[in-house]
Motif scaffolding. Structure first.
Motif, PDB file in Angstrom:
ATOM      1  N   PHE A 128       0.412  -0.835  -8.081  1.00 54.72           N
ATOM      2  CA  PHE A 128      -1.005  -1.113  -7.878  1.00 54.72           C
ATOM      3  C   PHE A 128      -1.320  -2.587  -8.130  1.00 54.72           C
ATOM      4  O   PHE A 128      -2.083  -3.202  -7.382  1.00 54.72           O
ATOM      5  CB  PHE A 128      -1.855  -0.246  -8.810  1.00 54.72           C
ATOM      6  N   ASP A 129      -0.746  -3.137  -9.189  1.00 56.75           N
ATOM      7  CA  ASP A 129      -1.001  -4.551  -9.490  1.00 56.75           C
ATOM      8  C   ASP A 129      -0.607  -5.434  -8.312  1.00 56.75           C
ATOM      9  O   ASP A 129      -1.317  -6.376  -7.949  1.00 56.75           O
ATOM     10  CB  ASP A 129      -0.234  -4.975 -10.741  1.00 56.75           C
ATOM     11  N   ARG A 130       0.522  -5.114  -7.706  1.00 52.09           N
ATOM     12  CA  ARG A 130       0.965  -5.895  -6.544  1.00 52.09           C
ATOM     13  C   ARG A 130       0.025  -5.672  -5.364  1.00 52.09           C
ATOM     14  O   ARG A 130      -0.311  -6.613  -4.632  1.00 52.09           O
ATOM     15  CB  ARG A 130       2.389  -5.505  -6.159  1.00 52.09           C
ATOM     16  N   GLY A 147       0.433   8.145 -13.399  1.00 51.32           N
ATOM     17  CA  GLY A 147       0.287   7.386 -14.629  1.00 51.32           C
ATOM     18  C   GLY A 147       1.509   6.603 -15.044  1.00 51.32           C
ATOM     19  O   GLY A 147       1.533   6.008 -16.124  1.00 51.32           O
ATOM     20  N   SER A 148       2.530   6.561 -14.204  1.00 49.79           N
ATOM     21  CA  SER A 148       3.775   5.898 -14.586  1.00 49.79           C
ATOM     22  C   SER A 148       3.636   4.382 -14.576  1.00 49.79           C
ATOM     23  O   SER A 148       2.771   3.812 -13.916  1.00 49.79           O
ATOM     24  CB  SER A 148       4.903   6.300 -13.621  1.00 49.79           C
ATOM     25  N   ALA A 149       4.528   3.738 -15.328  1.00 46.91           N
ATOM     26  CA  ALA A 149       4.541   2.273 -15.363  1.00 46.91           C
ATOM     27  C   ALA A 149       4.838   1.704 -13.985  1.00 46.91           C
ATOM     28  O   ALA A 149       4.279   0.667 -13.592  1.00 46.91           O
ATOM     29  CB  ALA A 149       5.573   1.789 -16.384  1.00 46.91           C
ATOM     30  N   ILE A 165       0.831  -1.205   0.000  1.00 48.76           N
ATOM     31  CA  ILE A 165       0.000   0.000   0.000  1.00 48.76           C
ATOM     32  C   ILE A 165       0.863   1.252   0.000  1.00 48.76           C
ATOM     33  O   ILE A 165       0.633   2.194  -0.773  1.00 48.76           O
ATOM     34  CB  ILE A 165      -0.952  -0.005   1.208  1.00 48.76           C
ATOM     35  N   LEU A 166       1.876   1.283   0.852  1.00 46.12           N
ATOM     36  CA  LEU A 166       2.722   2.475   0.925  1.00 46.12           C
ATOM     37  C   LEU A 166       3.500   2.686  -0.372  1.00 46.12           C
ATOM     38  O   LEU A 166       3.710   3.827  -0.796  1.00 46.12           O
ATOM     39  CB  LEU A 166       3.674   2.368   2.112  1.00 46.12           C
ATOM     40  N   SER A 167       3.925   1.609  -1.019  1.00 50.31           N
ATOM     41  CA  SER A 167       4.621   1.745  -2.301  1.00 50.31           C
ATOM     42  C   SER A 167       3.697   2.328  -3.363  1.00 50.31           C
ATOM     43  O   SER A 167       4.082   3.222  -4.123  1.00 50.31           O
ATOM     44  CB  SER A 167       5.142   0.377  -2.765  1.00 50.31           C
ATOM     45  N   ALA A 168       2.465   1.833  -3.412  1.00 51.25           N
ATOM     46  CA  ALA A 168       1.506   2.355  -4.387  1.00 51.25           C
ATOM     47  C   ALA A 168       1.209   3.818  -4.117  1.00 51.25           C
ATOM     48  O   ALA A 168       1.125   4.634  -5.048  1.00 51.25           O
ATOM     49  CB  ALA A 168       0.221   1.530  -4.344  1.00 51.25           C
ATOM     50  N   TYR A 211      -7.071   4.136 -15.896  1.00 49.46           N
ATOM     51  CA  TYR A 211      -6.635   2.982 -15.114  1.00 49.46           C
ATOM     52  C   TYR A 211      -7.767   2.477 -14.230  1.00 49.46           C
ATOM     53  O   TYR A 211      -8.066   1.282 -14.204  1.00 49.46           O
ATOM     54  CB  TYR A 211      -5.423   3.349 -14.255  1.00 49.46           C
ATOM     55  N   ARG A 212      -8.419   3.379 -13.523  1.00 44.36           N
ATOM     56  CA  ARG A 212      -9.488   2.973 -12.612  1.00 44.36           C
ATOM     57  C   ARG A 212     -10.688   2.413 -13.350  1.00 44.36           C
ATOM     58  O   ARG A 212     -11.508   1.687 -12.772  1.00 44.36           O
ATOM     59  CB  ARG A 212      -9.909   4.162 -11.740  1.00 44.36           C
ATOM     60  N   GLY A 213     -10.813   2.743 -14.649  1.00 46.67           N
ATOM     61  CA  GLY A 213     -11.931   2.252 -15.432  1.00 46.67           C
ATOM     62  C   GLY A 213     -11.773   0.829 -15.926  1.00 46.67           C
ATOM     63  O   GLY A 213     -12.737   0.242 -16.445  1.00 46.67           O
TER      64      GLY A 213
END
Length: 239
Positions: free
Chosen positions: A26-28, A18-20, A6-9, A77-79
């Motif tokens: 977020f995926d993690r 919007g960065s990779a 969570i803290l990393s995201a 992304y959220r969509g």
């Protein structure tokens, strides 16, 4: 792992939503989200019998941090359907559990809802704001006790006066939620913070809620850092 994810995201979203790297973070984070049971939508969190962030109910605090990370993420992304489902589970958890939480944790939810409105219905947002104002002391500050309830820690220093962390957090979040600098209640809060800043260090002091620690120790500095992290932007304001 839930805490770190969570803290990393959150950090990477604040740097560049919007960065990779932010997308990977977020995926993690989503992979570690709890998918069933009472805590569906939340994450595993520290539970070390320590107020205010490492108690069993701090799982909710962690979920508000995840919501703070999600709020600035791009709509594209959220969509995404898979992301939408994760966010829906998160907001459902926050709404489901918020009523049983301390005012401290609901303040964090109020802050998160400024970027993720679905996390908190408008009517409940108003209730939280009104409760925070009711608990303001005549001197303009807030005590840590006013943001409870907390588990009582026998070894904790006794404190019934206004607290820099509690006041900084309340003043900062209330501004994020719409309080204006002309509000006399906010003026009193900011005056309290200005009065209690260390003139030499530039920081604010806040003692541990759990144990007595030596002056200058890492544990003492940790709470001071937390108080300063909210007091500074509270004084800078949101306007």
């Amino acid at each position: 792992m839930g805490v770190e994810a969570i803290l990393s995201a959150l950090l990477l979203t604040l740097e560049n939503a919007g960065s990779a790297d932010a997308v990977l973070a977020f995926d993690r984070m989503w992979r570690l989200q709890i998918s069933d049971g009472k805590d569906r939508g939340a994450w595993a969190w520290f539970s070390l019998d320590l107020n205010p962030w490492e108690m069993p109910e701090s799982k909710f605090f962690g979920a508000t941090m995840a919501a703070l990370a999600v709020g600035p993420a791009p709509d594209g992304y959220r969509g995404r359907p898979e992301v939408h489902n994760h966010v829906a589970a998160l907001t459902a958890y926050l709404q489901r559990e918020q009523e049983s939480q301390s005012l401290h944790n609901r303040l964090m939810l109020l802050w998160a809802s400024t970027g993720l409105p679905d996390a908190l219905p408008a009517a409940v947002r108003r209730v939280i704001v009104e409760e925070v104002w009711r608990r303001q002391r005549p001197d303009g500050g807030w005590t840590m006790e006013s943001l409870g309830p907390w588990k009582q820690q026998a070894a904790a220093p006794v404190s019934t006066s206004s607290n820099s962390y509690a006041t900084g957090l309340a003043a900062f979040v209330l501004q994020q939620a719409g309080a204006t600098r002309s509000d006399t209640r906010l003026i009193r809060a900011l005056d309290w913070l200005a009065l209690h800043q260390d003139s030499k260090q530039g920081s604010w002091a806040a003692s541990s809620m759990n144990k007595r620690f030596e002056a200058g120790s890492m544990q003492i500095q940790f709470m001071n850092d937390a108080a300063t992290a909210f007091a500074s932007p509270a004084l800078l304001g949101s306007e």
